[in-house]
Design a protein around this motif. Structure first.
Motif, mmCIF file in Angstrom:
data_model
loop_
_atom_site.group_PDB
_atom_site.id
_atom_site.type_symbol
_atom_site.label_atom_id
_atom_site.label_comp_id
_atom_site.label_asym_id
_atom_site.label_seq_id
_atom_site.Cartn_x
_atom_site.Cartn_y
_atom_site.Cartn_z
ATOM 1 N N GLN A 1 21.647 27.402 -47.517
ATOM 2 C CA GLN A 1 20.450 28.157 -47.879
ATOM 3 C C GLN A 1 20.067 27.891 -49.331
ATOM 4 N N ALA A 2 21.061 27.798 -50.195
ATOM 5 C CA ALA A 2 20.776 27.499 -51.606
ATOM 6 C C ALA A 2 20.170 26.106 -51.742
ATOM 7 N N ALA A 3 20.690 25.146 -51.003
ATOM 8 C CA ALA A 3 20.131 23.789 -51.044
ATOM 9 C C ALA A 3 18.685 23.790 -50.555
ATOM 10 N N THR A 4 18.413 24.542 -49.511
ATOM 11 C CA THR A 4 17.044 24.643 -48.995
ATOM 12 C C THR A 4 16.123 25.263 -50.030
ATOM 13 N N GLU A 5 16.579 26.324 -50.679
ATOM 14 C CA GLU A 5 15.767 26.980 -51.710
ATOM 15 C C GLU A 5 15.531 26.047 -52.891
ATOM 16 N N ARG A 6 16.543 25.252 -53.270
ATOM 17 C CA ARG A 6 16.352 24.282 -54.358
ATOM 18 C C ARG A 6 15.306 23.244 -53.969
ATOM 19 N N ALA A 7 15.335 22.801 -52.711
ATOM 20 C CA ALA A 7 14.333 21.833 -52.245
ATOM 21 C C ALA A 7 12.933 22.446 -52.283
ATOM 22 N N HIS A 8 12.818 23.715 -51.862
ATOM 23 C CA HIS A 8 11.519 24.394 -51.935
ATOM 24 C C HIS A 8 11.058 24.520 -53.384
ATOM 25 N N ALA A 9 11.989 24.808 -54.276
ATOM 26 C CA ALA A 9 11.640 24.942 -55.698
ATOM 27 C C ALA A 9 11.151 23.608 -56.260
ATOM 28 N N ARG A 10 11.831 22.519 -55.897
ATOM 29 C CA ARG A 10 11.396 21.195 -56.372
ATOM 30 C C ARG A 10 9.998 20.880 -55.870
ATOM 31 N N ALA A 11 9.754 21.155 -54.596
ATOM 32 C CA ALA A 11 8.425 20.902 -54.026
ATOM 33 C C ALA A 11 7.370 21.768 -54.704
ATOM 34 N N SER A 12 7.691 23.011 -54.968
ATOM 35 C CA SER A 12 6.741 23.912 -55.636
ATOM 36 C C SER A 12 6.451 23.438 -57.054
ATOM 37 N N ARG A 13 7.490 23.003 -57.757
ATOM 38 C CA ARG A 13 7.275 22.486 -59.113
ATOM 39 C C ARG A 13 6.384 21.257 -59.093
ATOM 40 N N ALA A 14 6.636 20.360 -58.151
ATOM 41 C CA ALA A 14 5.816 19.150 -58.049
ATOM 42 C C ALA A 14 4.371 19.504 -57.733
ATOM 43 N N TYR A 15 4.180 20.457 -56.843
ATOM 44 C CA TYR A 15 2.834 20.895 -56.494
ATOM 45 C C TYR A 15 2.151 21.517 -57.709
ATOM 46 N N ALA A 16 2.879 22.346 -58.454
ATOM 47 C CA ALA A 16 2.310 22.985 -59.642
ATOM 48 C C ALA A 16 1.935 21.946 -60.697
ATOM 49 N N GLU A 17 2.799 20.960 -60.896
ATOM 50 C CA GLU A 17 2.494 19.907 -61.858
ATOM 51 C C GLU A 17 1.263 19.117 -61.431
ATOM 52 N N SER A 18 1.176 18.819 -60.141
ATOM 53 C CA SER A 18 0.012 18.098 -59.623
ATOM 54 C C SER A 18 -1.256 18.922 -59.795
ATOM 55 N N ALA A 19 -1.169 20.202 -59.488
ATOM 56 C CA ALA A 19 -2.343 21.076 -59.622
ATOM 57 C C ALA A 19 -2.761 21.189 -61.083
ATOM 58 N N ALA A 20 -1.801 21.301 -61.992
ATOM 59 C CA ALA A 20 -2.123 21.392 -63.418
ATOM 60 C C ALA A 20 -2.788 20.099 -63.901
ATOM 61 N N SER A 21 -2.273 18.969 -63.456
ATOM 62 C CA SER A 21 -2.869 17.687 -63.839
ATOM 63 C C SER A 21 -4.288 17.558 -63.316
ATOM 64 N N ARG A 22 -4.484 17.949 -62.074
ATOM 65 C CA ARG A 22 -5.826 17.864 -61.496
ATOM 66 C C ARG A 22 -6.787 18.826 -62.191
ATOM 67 N N ALA A 23 -6.290 19.995 -62.559
ATOM 68 C CA ALA A 23 -7.143 20.958 -63.265
ATOM 69 C C ALA A 23 -7.529 20.408 -64.638
ATOM 70 N N ALA A 24 -6.576 19.781 -65.316
ATOM 71 C CA ALA A 24 -6.877 19.198 -66.626
ATOM 72 C C ALA A 24 -7.907 18.079 -66.486
ATOM 73 N N LEU A 25 -7.747 17.242 -65.476
ATOM 74 C CA LEU A 25 -8.725 16.169 -65.258
ATOM 75 C C LEU A 25 -10.100 16.736 -64.902
ATOM 76 N N ALA A 26 -10.124 17.800 -64.138
ATOM 77 C CA ALA A 26 -11.409 18.423 -63.798
ATOM 78 C C ALA A 26 -12.092 18.952 -65.054
ATOM 79 N N GLU A 27 -11.324 19.511 -65.957
ATOM 80 C CA GLU A 27 -11.901 20.017 -67.210
ATOM 81 C C GLU A 27 -12.417 18.871 -68.077
ATOM 82 N N VAL A 28 -11.673 17.770 -68.134
ATOM 83 C CA VAL A 28 -12.139 16.601 -68.898
ATOM 84 C C VAL A 28 -13.416 16.052 -68.264
#
Length: 164
Positions: free
Chosen positions: A37-64
């Motif tokens: 269960q901990a391994a699964t939660e770590r995988a979900h956390a990694r995916a969420s972080r990647a999604y957040a980083e992607s969303a932040a990058s896209r938001a920054a590009l949209a602002e530019v």
């Protein structure tokens, strides 16, 4: 009688060993389950972080993009307009190959095949906007894949807005 007492004591000792062995095995299985269960939660956390980083990058590009568009529309300085156009061209060349976010296709499928108004009725406005953004992103992605130029969003996508 003494033999029967020893036999009973031996059976009790055997039963206690079996109970302790079973308890130990149960504890080991619980530990393995928690580890998985901990391994699964770590995988979900990694995916969420990647999604957040992607969303932040896209938001920054949209602002530019927004700032460049504003500069092109309102600036009287030819050099600033040229630089804004160059910046937009670079952004477009970089993002032209961007795949949609994970989950966008699912939201788009819900939009196409579900009762959108009913499905989004009990969502918060933030959740509705997120879902509608996903539908719009995936629709734009499909348009570029198909070579179709549809401007704007589908009618009724953001039904909760009074201005549409």
């Amino acid at each position: 009688m003494a033999d029967e007492l020893r036999r009973t004591q031996a059976q009790m000792a055997l039963a206690q060993r079996h109970a302790h062995t079973t308890d130990a095995e149960r504890a080991e299985m619980a530990a393995k389950l928690l580890t998985e269960q901990a391994a699964t939660e770590r995988a979900h956390a990694r995916a969420s972080r990647a999604y957040a980083e992607s969303a932040a990058s896209r938001a920054a590009l949209a602002e530019v993009r927004r700032l460049c568009t504003m500069t092109i529309a309102d600036s009287v300085r030819a050099q600033a307009v040229e630089q804004a156009r160059d910046t937009l061209a670079i952004i477009e060349s970089i993002t032209a190959e961007d795949p949609p976010f994970p989950g966008d296709a699912a939201w788009h499928s819900v939009w196409l095949h579900g009762d959108w108004r009913w499905l989004t009725k009990n969502m918060t406005t933030l959740e509705r906007e997120h879902a509608a953004d996903a539908v719009a992103r995936y629709g734009a992605y499909l348009d570029t894949e198909d070579g179709v130029d549809r401007s704007g969003e589908p009618e009724g996508l953001r039904w909760w807005r009074g201005d549409l």
